[in-house]
Design a protein around this motif. Structure first.
Motif, short mmCIF file in Angstrom:
data_model
loop_
_atom_site.label_atom_id
_atom_site.label_comp_id
_atom_site.label_asym_id
_atom_site.label_seq_id
_atom_site.Cartn_x
_atom_site.Cartn_y
_atom_site.Cartn_z
N LYS A 1 0.84 -1.19 0.00
CA LYS A 1 0.00 0.00 0.00
C LYS A 1 0.88 1.25 0.00
O LYS A 1 2.01 1.23 0.46
CB LYS A 1 -0.91 -0.01 1.24
N PRO A 2 0.37 2.41 -0.49
CA PRO A 2 -1.01 2.61 -0.95
C PRO A 2 -1.23 2.35 -2.45
O PRO A 2 -2.34 2.19 -2.89
CB PRO A 2 -1.24 4.09 -0.65
N PHE A 3 -0.13 2.27 -3.23
CA PHE A 3 -0.31 2.22 -4.69
C PHE A 3 -0.27 0.80 -5.25
O PHE A 3 -0.80 0.55 -6.32
CB PHE A 3 0.76 3.08 -5.38
N GLU A 4 0.40 -0.12 -4.55
CA GLU A 4 0.55 -1.49 -5.03
C GLU A 4 1.05 -1.51 -6.48
O GLU A 4 0.56 -2.23 -7.34
CB GLU A 4 -0.78 -2.26 -4.92
N TYR B 1 -3.66 -3.41 -9.66
CA TYR B 1 -4.36 -4.09 -8.57
C TYR B 1 -5.56 -3.25 -8.14
O TYR B 1 -5.49 -2.01 -8.18
CB TYR B 1 -3.42 -4.29 -7.39
N PRO B 2 -6.66 -3.89 -7.73
CA PRO B 2 -7.84 -3.14 -7.27
C PRO B 2 -7.48 -2.16 -6.16
O PRO B 2 -6.77 -2.49 -5.21
CB PRO B 2 -8.78 -4.24 -6.77
N GLY B 3 -7.97 -0.92 -6.31
CA GLY B 3 -7.70 0.13 -5.34
C GLY B 3 -6.72 1.18 -5.83
O GLY B 3 -6.66 2.29 -5.31
N HIS B 4 -5.96 0.84 -6.88
CA HIS B 4 -4.97 1.77 -7.40
C HIS B 4 -5.62 3.04 -7.96
O HIS B 4 -5.14 4.15 -7.73
CB HIS B 4 -4.13 1.09 -8.50
N GLY C 1 -5.54 -13.47 -10.70
CA GLY C 1 -6.79 -13.19 -10.01
C GLY C 1 -7.44 -11.94 -10.57
O GLY C 1 -7.43 -11.71 -11.79
N THR C 2 -7.98 -11.11 -9.69
CA THR C 2 -8.74 -9.93 -10.11
C THR C 2 -7.85 -8.70 -10.21
O THR C 2 -7.11 -8.37 -9.28
CB THR C 2 -9.87 -9.64 -9.11
N LEU C 3 -7.92 -8.02 -11.35
CA LEU C 3 -7.25 -6.74 -11.54
C LEU C 3 -8.31 -5.73 -11.96
O LEU C 3 -9.37 -6.09 -12.45
CB LEU C 3 -6.17 -6.83 -12.62
N GLU C 4 -8.00 -4.43 -11.76
CA GLU C 4 -8.92 -3.41 -12.24
C GLU C 4 -8.37 -2.77 -13.50
O GLU C 4 -7.16 -2.56 -13.63
CB GLU C 4 -9.19 -2.36 -11.17
N ALA C 5 -9.27 -2.53 -14.45
CA ALA C 5 -8.91 -1.93 -15.72
C ALA C 5 -9.57 -0.57 -15.82
O ALA C 5 -10.71 -0.38 -15.37
CB ALA C 5 -9.35 -2.82 -16.88
#
Length: 379
Positions: A156-159, A233-236, A203-207
């Motif tokens: 965290k926070p950016f991963e 990664y989710p949250g970025h 797994g799960t990534l955000e686009a």
């Protein structure tokens, strides 16, 4: 054996030089003497030269003995350096990903009898090449690319960790996004249209939207639907939006204790430590290119998947491998006279030549950068 020079001794440039040095005479040039000293210590067979690539005359003199140039300078220098190389009359492969439209230098390349291929990385780069190939085989209706380079260890926070300048990464987060929908070119803010995408092994990534179509806007405008999205990664996205909306990416200087400073420059200086990959830190590159269209009257879908990891043996990052090997494959096409058109071209033009496309894919495969293809019928 050819005489090749690489401009830019950064993470990607050094991998380009190392790979090419196995079969060619290679020189790498940079403005930073300490960077060259460290590279020479690690790769003693590679020659080094100190040069300011923005100095057109100095660069022209340096380039005289070389058969081809590979430009791997930071994006904010890319257009000017590419212009200088073309004016020096040298064939060039470029991975600087300049914000400017480098296709505009086509007239200059023709004047100087130069073959220049731009955006020769992973994306832009290989995704363009694959689209260019399928564009000659089917009536393409949809193109979408999901791509990202990420550290294996999340923090965290950016991963996130960047294999190149934070300024070039931030540019993706502020530059307006151009995409095609139902045959119309549209413009939208970056970091929008967030969606979750599942990938094997990850797994799960955000686009989310970034301005990645680049040359495709001009060369493939007949395709009704085209978009490119960056993967994190989710949250970025939320972390980046916080910085952006708070003014940390603004270019207009602010006064602090009587001194003027650009928030963007300050942020990039801070993030260069936060985002810098540690030595031997493992990371990966992931990309999915989804191309749909009509083939023999039936709707089909071609999905190319890439997953590549840090090379522990050569200690080279995946992003440098997937980017640099693409550039080298295209450079070899030019050196072997397999692609010899004069002017400025993009990877989709290379892909339009089936033999050239296969040669590039084979070059990547030999270096264990593999694009897995899945073909589906949509009818």
């Amino acid at each position: 054996m050819s005489n090749i020079i690489v401009l830019g001794a950064g993470m990607v440039g050094s991998v380009i030089a190392r790979d090419l040095s196995e079969k060619h005479d290679v020189t790498i040039a940079d403005i930073e003497p300490q960077t060259l000293k460290l590279l020479k210590k690690r790769l003693p067979s590679i020659n080094t030269e100190e040069v300011n690539a923005l100095d057109a005359e100095a660069l022209k003199n340096l380039l005289k003995p070389f058969d081809i140039v590979i430009c791997a300078v930071p994006g904010n220098l890319g257009f000017k350096v590419l212009k200088n190389v073309i004016e020096a009359g040298k064939n060039v492969v470029d991975i600087s990903f300049a914000e400017e439209n480098c296709l505009e230098l086509d007239y200059l390349a023709k004047q100087n009898n130069v073959t220049a291929v731009i955006d020769c990385g992973v994306a832009p780069g290989m995704d363009n090449l694959l689209l260019g190939f399928l564009n000659t085989k089917i009536e393409v209706t949809d193109f979408e690319c999901f791509v990202g380079g990420l550290p294996k260890t999340r923090s965290k926070p950016f991963e996130y960790k960047a294999p190149f300048s934070p300024l070039d990464v931030i540019a993706e987060y502020v530059r307006p996004v151009h995409y095609f929908e139902n045959g119309r070119e549209l413009v939208k803010e970056p970091l929008t249209d967030r969606e979750l995408v599942e990938f094997d092994r990850i797994g799960t990534l955000e686009a989310f939207n970034t301005d990645g179509l680049r040359s495709l806007i001009y060369t493939m405008s007949h395709i009704p639907n085209m978009k490119e999205k960056t993967l994190r990664y989710p949250g970025h996205v939320e972390a980046i939006r916080t910085l952006k909306h708070s003014g940390f990416f603004d270019q207009e200087p602010v006064t602090v204790n009587g001194m003027e400073i650009s928030p963007l420059e300050f942020t990039s200086k801070v993030l260069i430590n936060e985002w810098k990959l540690k030595r031997k830190e493992e990371e990966f590159t992931i990309m999915r290119v989804n191309i749909r269209g009509i083939e023999s009257g039936k709707r089909k879908e071609y999905i190319y998947d890439l997953y590549d990891e840090y090379d522990n043996i050569k200690q080279e990052t995946s992003m440098a491998r997937t980017t640099g090997f693409t550039a080298n494959a295209v450079a070899n096409l030019i050196l072997k006279d397999k692609f010899n058109k004069v002017g400025v071209y993009a990877p989709e033009h290379i892909g339009g030549h089936t033999d050239c496309c296969k040669t590039v894919i084979d070059y990547m495969e030999e270096r264990k950068v593999r694009y897995r293809l899945e073909v589906n019928s949509l009818d």
